[in-house]
Design a protein around this motif. Structure first.
Motif, PDB file in Angstrom:
ATOM      1  N   ALA A   9      20.092  99.838  41.342  1.00  0.00           N
ATOM      2  CA  ALA A   9      20.325 100.105  40.014  1.00  0.00           C
ATOM      3  C   ALA A   9      21.860 100.605  39.920  1.00  0.00           C
ATOM      4  CB  ALA A   9      19.341 100.689  39.198  1.00  0.00           C
ATOM      5  N   TYR A  10      21.938 101.692  40.593  1.00  0.00           N
ATOM      6  CA  TYR A  10      23.196 102.268  40.655  1.00  0.00           C
ATOM      7  C   TYR A  10      24.462 101.365  41.284  1.00  0.00           C
ATOM      8  CZ  TYR A  10      27.146 105.432  42.328  1.00  0.00           C
ATOM      9  OH  TYR A  10      28.199 105.756  42.717  1.00  0.00           O
ATOM     10  N   MET A  11      24.071 100.774  42.426  1.00  0.00           N
ATOM     11  CA  MET A  11      25.177  99.803  42.929  1.00  0.00           C
ATOM     12  C   MET A  11      25.553  98.652  41.711  1.00  0.00           C
ATOM     13  SD  MET A  11      24.576  97.714  46.362  1.00  0.00           S
ATOM     14  CE  MET A  11      25.626  96.385  46.932  1.00  0.00           C
ATOM     15  N   PHE A  12      24.550  98.126  41.141  1.00  0.00           N
ATOM     16  CA  PHE A  12      24.897  97.141  40.172  1.00  0.00           C
ATOM     17  C   PHE A  12      25.825  97.556  38.979  1.00  0.00           C
ATOM     18  CE2 PHE A  12      23.889  94.341  36.721  1.00  0.00           C
ATOM     19  CZ  PHE A  12      24.384  93.030  37.316  1.00  0.00           C
ATOM     20  N   GLY A  13      25.538  98.792  38.457  1.00  0.00           N
ATOM     21  CA  GLY A  13      26.220  99.494  37.595  1.00  0.00           C
ATOM     22  C   GLY A  13      27.674  99.608  38.013  1.00  0.00           C
ATOM     23  N   PHE A  14      27.556  99.984  39.247  1.00  0.00           N
ATOM     24  CA  PHE A  14      29.117 100.399  39.701  1.00  0.00           C
ATOM     25  C   PHE A  14      29.782  98.969  39.937  1.00  0.00           C
ATOM     26  CE2 PHE A  14      32.475 101.802  42.611  1.00  0.00           C
ATOM     27  CZ  PHE A  14      32.655 102.871  42.649  1.00  0.00           C
ATOM     28  N   LEU A  15      29.053  97.941  40.281  1.00  0.00           N
ATOM     29  CA  LEU A  15      29.896  96.670  40.628  1.00  0.00           C
ATOM     30  C   LEU A  15      30.374  96.058  39.406  1.00  0.00           C
ATOM     31  CD1 LEU A  15      27.548  95.226  43.374  1.00  0.00           C
ATOM     32  CD2 LEU A  15      29.712  96.247  43.606  1.00  0.00           C
ATOM     33  N   GLN A  16      29.445  96.209  38.351  1.00  0.00           N
ATOM     34  CA  GLN A  16      29.939  95.769  36.974  1.00  0.00           C
ATOM     35  C   GLN A  16      31.261  96.305  36.499  1.00  0.00           C
ATOM     36  OE1 GLN A  16      26.364  96.111  34.363  1.00  0.00           O
ATOM     37  NE2 GLN A  16      26.450  93.824  34.182  1.00  0.00           N
ATOM     38  N   ALA A  17      31.150  97.674  36.607  1.00  0.00           N
ATOM     39  CA  ALA A  17      32.512  98.250  36.194  1.00  0.00           C
ATOM     40  C   ALA A  17      33.576  98.098  37.130  1.00  0.00           C
ATOM     41  CB  ALA A  17      32.017  99.770  36.027  1.00  0.00           C
ATOM     42  N   ASP A  18      33.312  98.282  38.343  1.00  0.00           N
ATOM     43  CA  ASP A  18      34.632  98.378  39.367  1.00  0.00           C
ATOM     44  C   ASP A  18      34.705  97.116  40.377  1.00  0.00           C
ATOM     45  OD1 ASP A  18      36.822  99.716  39.210  1.00  0.00           O
ATOM     46  OD2 ASP A  18      36.198 101.199  40.676  1.00  0.00           O
ATOM     47  N   GLY A  19      33.563  96.187  40.170  1.00  0.00           N
ATOM     48  CA  GLY A  19      33.753  95.058  41.442  1.00  0.00           C
ATOM     49  C   GLY A  19      34.374  93.943  40.720  1.00  0.00           C
ATOM     50  N   HIS A  20      34.673  92.990  41.603  1.00  0.00           N
ATOM     51  CA  HIS A  20      35.476  91.899  41.301  1.00  0.00           C
ATOM     52  C   HIS A  20      34.947  90.454  41.763  1.00  0.00           C
ATOM     53  CE1 HIS A  20      38.288  88.836  39.577  1.00  0.00           C
ATOM     54  NE2 HIS A  20      38.721  88.586  40.663  1.00  0.00           N
ATOM     55  N   LEU A  21      34.206  89.733  41.148  1.00  0.00           N
ATOM     56  CA  LEU A  21      33.566  88.432  41.546  1.00  0.00           C
ATOM     57  C   LEU A  21      34.479  87.240  41.315  1.00  0.00           C
ATOM     58  CD1 LEU A  21      30.879  87.851  42.876  1.00  0.00           C
ATOM     59  CD2 LEU A  21      29.722  87.337  40.865  1.00  0.00           C
ATOM     60  N   ALA A  22      35.004  86.597  42.546  1.00  0.00           N
ATOM     61  CA  ALA A  22      35.858  85.482  42.818  1.00  0.00           C
ATOM     62  C   ALA A  22      35.383  84.139  43.039  1.00  0.00           C
ATOM     63  CB  ALA A  22      37.261  85.755  43.233  1.00  0.00           C
ATOM     64  N   GLN A  23      35.451  83.131  42.187  1.00  0.00           N
ATOM     65  CA  GLN A  23      34.963  81.941  42.874  1.00  0.00           C
ATOM     66  C   GLN A  23      36.095  80.982  43.219  1.00  0.00           C
ATOM     67  OE1 GLN A  23      32.853  80.104  39.476  1.00  0.00           O
ATOM     68  NE2 GLN A  23      31.091  79.094  40.997  1.00  0.00           N
ATOM     69  N   GLY A  24      35.775  80.326  44.359  1.00  0.00           N
ATOM     70  CA  GLY A  24      36.783  79.743  44.962  1.00  0.00           C
ATOM     71  C   GLY A  24      36.299  78.133  44.964  1.00  0.00           C
ATOM     72  N   VAL A  25      36.930  77.396  45.897  1.00  0.00           N
ATOM     73  CA  VAL A  25      36.430  75.775  45.692  1.00  0.00           C
ATOM     74  C   VAL A  25      35.328  75.525  46.569  1.00  0.00           C
ATOM     75  CG1 VAL A  25      37.330  73.700  46.821  1.00  0.00           C
ATOM     76  CG2 VAL A  25      39.062  75.266  46.095  1.00  0.00           C
ATOM     77  N   GLY A  26      34.606  74.865  46.008  1.00  0.00           N
ATOM     78  CA  GLY A  26      33.146  74.478  46.446  1.00  0.00           C
ATOM     79  C   GLY A  26      32.277  75.619  46.204  1.00  0.00           C
ATOM     80  N   GLN A  27      31.541  76.165  47.405  1.00  0.00           N
ATOM     81  CA  GLN A  27      30.746  77.340  47.420  1.00  0.00           C
ATOM     82  C   GLN A  27      31.434  78.430  47.892  1.00  0.00           C
ATOM     83  OE1 GLN A  27      27.290  76.268  49.603  1.00  0.00           O
ATOM     84  NE2 GLN A  27      26.245  75.064  47.948  1.00  0.00           N
ATOM     85  N   LYS A  28      32.606  78.384  47.964  1.00  0.00           N
ATOM     86  CA  LYS A  28      33.519  79.655  48.429  1.00  0.00           C
ATOM     87  C   LYS A  28      33.628  80.781  47.238  1.00  0.00           C
ATOM     88  CE  LYS A  28      35.921  77.316  52.127  1.00  0.00           C
ATOM     89  NZ  LYS A  28      37.267  76.939  52.644  1.00  0.00           N
TER      90      LYS A  28
END
Length: 294
Positions: free
Chosen positions: A33-52
């Protein structure tokens, strides 16, 4: 008036996984729960070509310890590297970067509410059951501050562009401290700045940063010191009052009945009775007339 918790659970983690098993990122686990809250605030999820694609978190190198905790909690390969570069704020900034590329992990995080790309306005509390105080501690560790003001008062604050996150912190903090906050974007950059000070900060800090919790060490230390603060004997206590708004005054005057107004406005009968008396006797100004609909 009954206050309802924002973002109530709508489905379970087993629904997400599809086979009834507890998947990666079980948000009822305080660490996740802590980790997810931290990721929502300070993480960056990038989508590449295909499944990358990849998830990255870049922090000041002094906080590398929390990235190592995330790496230990993740059952997929991830890496941590360090770099030194020039920024707008420092000629030599030493940072640590955690990178996770697993498609399965990214899919789970995305389903739970971590969007791809720009996310500051989109993020919201999870729609599954989750450990609330651990989640909020993660958000505050990433995008908030814990410490003392220049006047020596304890404080906890959160800066966010998300209405959902801001509202949820206000809801949760009120259940713990009784302090009411009304969020409003600032005019300069449209960001919410939510602040708790003095007793409210001390109580909230003790709840969020409990012994043995996963947290940034520097903020855990700061939060633990808040509990030691005591209001000076000569410092007046100002109650956290809910201010009357013009539309509420109009409703009160229209009903002309403290009991009915209390039920309609979610206030106490005493509060409505006193406000009505002040309006009638001229001790407070009458509300302006309601603007006609265009």
């Amino acid at each position: 008036m009954v206050e309802h918790e924002p973002s109530a659970a709508l489905f379970t983690l087993a629904d997400l996984n599809g086979d009834g098993t507890a998947p990666f990122m079980d948000l009822e686990d305080p660490r996740y729960a802590y980790m997810f809250g931290f990721l929502q605030a300070d993480g960056h999820l990038a989508q590449g070509v295909g499944q990358k694609g990849r998830l990255t978190v870049e922090l000041n190198a002094r906080d590398i310890g929390i990235l190592r905790e995330f790496q230990q909690l993740t059952p997929y390969y991830s890496s941590i590297r360090e770099r030194t570069r020039s920024t707008n704020f420092a000629t030599s900034h030493h940072s640590a970067i955690w990178t996770l590329c697993s498609l399965k992990a990214r899919t789970q995080l995305n389903r739970l509410g971590l969007p791809y790309g720009k996310k500051s306005v989109k993020v919201a509390p999870p729609r599954v059951r989750f450990s609330r105080r651990d989640y909020l501690r993660g958000v505050i560790d990433a995008d908030g501050a814990v410490g003392y003001t220049g006047q020596g008062f304890p404080f906890i604050s959160l800066t966010t562009a998300s209405t959902a996150l801001g509202a949820y912190l206000c809801y949760y903090a009120k259940t713990i401290t009784g302090a009411r906050r009304t969020i409003k974007r600032n005019t300069r950059d449209g960001i919410y700045n939510i602040l708790y000070t003095k007793e409210a900060a001390s109580q909230l800090g003790a709840d969020l940063y409990y012994p043995g919790c996963l947290a940034l060490e520097r903020k855990r230390v700061a939060a633990s010191s808040l509990a030691a603060w005591e209001r000076p004997a000569d410092m007046k206590v100002i109650s956290d009052q809910r201010r009357w708004k013009a539309w509420e005054d109009r409703v009160l005057l229209k009903l002309c009945d403290a009991e009915r107004a209390a039920e309609s406005l979610g206030r106490t009968q005493k509060s409505c009775h006193m406000r009505l008396w002040r309006l009638r006797t001229g001790r407070v100004m009458m509300p302006p007339p309601e603007s006609p609909a265009l």
